[in-house]
Enzyme design. Structure first.
Site, PDB file in Angstrom:
ATOM      1  N   ASP A   1       7.058  21.577 -20.901  1.00 48.47           N
ATOM      2  CA  ASP A   1       8.352  22.087 -21.354  1.00 48.47           C
ATOM      3  C   ASP A   1       9.144  20.890 -21.865  1.00 48.47           C
ATOM      4  O   ASP A   1       9.095  19.805 -21.270  1.00 48.47           O
ATOM      5  CB  ASP A   1       9.145  22.701 -20.189  1.00 48.47           C
ATOM      6  CG  ASP A   1       8.613  24.054 -19.745  1.00 48.47           C
ATOM      7  OD1 ASP A   1       7.560  24.483 -20.247  1.00 48.47           O
ATOM      8  OD2 ASP A   1       9.257  24.670 -18.870  1.00 48.47           O
TER       9      ASP A   1
ATOM     10  N   HIS B   1       0.017  19.718 -18.739  1.00 48.14           N
ATOM     11  CA  HIS B   1      -1.179  20.554 -18.849  1.00 48.14           C
ATOM     12  C   HIS B   1      -1.992  20.168 -20.090  1.00 48.14           C
ATOM     13  O   HIS B   1      -1.470  19.552 -21.022  1.00 48.14           O
ATOM     14  CB  HIS B   1      -0.782  22.025 -18.911  1.00 48.14           C
ATOM     15  CG  HIS B   1      -0.004  22.487 -17.712  1.00 48.14           C
ATOM     16  ND1 HIS B   1      -0.538  23.346 -16.777  1.00 48.14           N
ATOM     17  CD2 HIS B   1       1.253  22.200 -17.285  1.00 48.14           C
ATOM     18  CE1 HIS B   1       0.367  23.577 -15.828  1.00 48.14           C
ATOM     19  NE2 HIS B   1       1.459  22.889 -16.122  1.00 48.14           N
TER      20      HIS B   1
ATOM     21  N   SER C   1      10.750  12.778 -18.423  1.00 49.40           N
ATOM     22  CA  SER C   1      10.308  11.646 -19.225  1.00 49.40           C
ATOM     23  C   SER C   1       9.859  12.131 -20.588  1.00 49.40           C
ATOM     24  O   SER C   1      10.450  13.051 -21.152  1.00 49.40           O
ATOM     25  CB  SER C   1       9.195  10.878 -18.517  1.00 49.40           C
ATOM     26  OG  SER C   1       8.988   9.633 -19.155  1.00 49.40           O
TER      27      SER C   1
END
Length: 275
Positions: free
Chosen positions: A86, A140, A240
């Protein structure tokens, strides 16, 4: 002007030391009392988190929270490449003569980012995704593949927000980072996880927790680690940046992806180009 002053101030701070202390404090029992105020401050969607907010033992556990099953649908089209996280797309495009754009008027070399020569990436493509404090912080796989190796590169911990990106030249080549290489249908890809100010650490699923080395680059081989698209490969213990690097002619960006656009893990951001 304010940003330049802030950049000078941040540069003078013992960033790594402060970040280590913050990471330790985030794991204390006392930090549990800051979980609810933190969630409220950043308007975090509590309906999608894996467990009730009161069950998180400390702030760091909440930062690196998992989500409920199916909270992030995965685009499983055969040719799709999905967002691994995200976040917000800060930059994307072609790598020209080994050069990647950081911000307007600021760039850096793919060689310095990866810490080694990778000729197949010299004319490839990239997409940079910034994770803010409000975001889901797990990482992911963007497509099916076999993880072949990883490289830990020590460095500073400049903030990766607008202050850092717009004023610290070569920011992503200065900060601590962990590069994951994978063999996929789109050829070899690099998943670069960039550390930042106050980030506790980056952990990966395919290896034991790495120990931060202040000066030493550490390269590790992973000959048999296969992951499906959307499968978790690691997490930040705070927000980050993730940078995806593709070889020349292997990836076509989806038209919906633009600089400044928000993306969700599992969302289609591109497709594998036919050979």
């Amino acid at each position: 002007m304010k940003h330049r002053v802030a950049k000078v101030f941040i540069s003078m701070l013992p960033q790594n030391g402060i970040s280590r202390i913050a990471g330790s404090l985030g794991r204390t029992k006392m930090s549990k009392w800051y979980v609810k105020p933190y969630a409220k401050m950043y308007d975090i969607n509590l309906s999608e988190i894996e467990k009730p907010i009161q069950d998180y033992k400390h702030l760091t556990e909440f930062f690196s929270r998992k989500l409920k099953i199916n909270a992030r649908p995965i685009d499983n089209s055969a040719d799709s490449i999905i967002s691994p996280v995200d976040g917000v797309v800060s930059q994307f495009g072609r790598i020209q003569k080994g050069t990647i754009i950081q911000a307007k008027g600021i760039d850096y070399s793919v060689h310095s980012l990866l810490g080694e020569e990778k000729e197949d990436f010299e004319e490839g493509s990239f997409i940079t995704i910034y994770l803010s404090p409000k975001d889901y912080h797990r990482i992911h796989m963007p497509l099916d593949g076999k993880i072949t190796s990883s490289t830990y590169i020590p460095g500073r911990l400049f903030p990766v927000n607008d202050i850092g990106v717009n004023h610290v030249k070569g920011l992503f080549t200065k900060n601590e980072r962990l590069v994951t290489y994978a063999d996929t249908k789109a050829g070899e890809i690099a998943i670069v996880k960039v550390g930042a100010f106050i980030v506790g650490s980056v952990q990966v699923a395919y290896s034991e927790p790495y120990k931060r080395a202040r000066k030493k680059v550490l390269k590790t081989e992973h000959p048999s680690e296969r992951y499906k698209k959307g499968e978790e490969i690691g997490h930040f213990e705070f927000g980050s940046t993730v940078i995806l690097i593709f070889q020349n002619g292997k990836m076509e960006l989806d038209p919906s992806v633009k600089a400044g656009s928000a993306v969700k893990m599992g969302q289609r951001i591109g497709k594998i180009k036919a050979r």
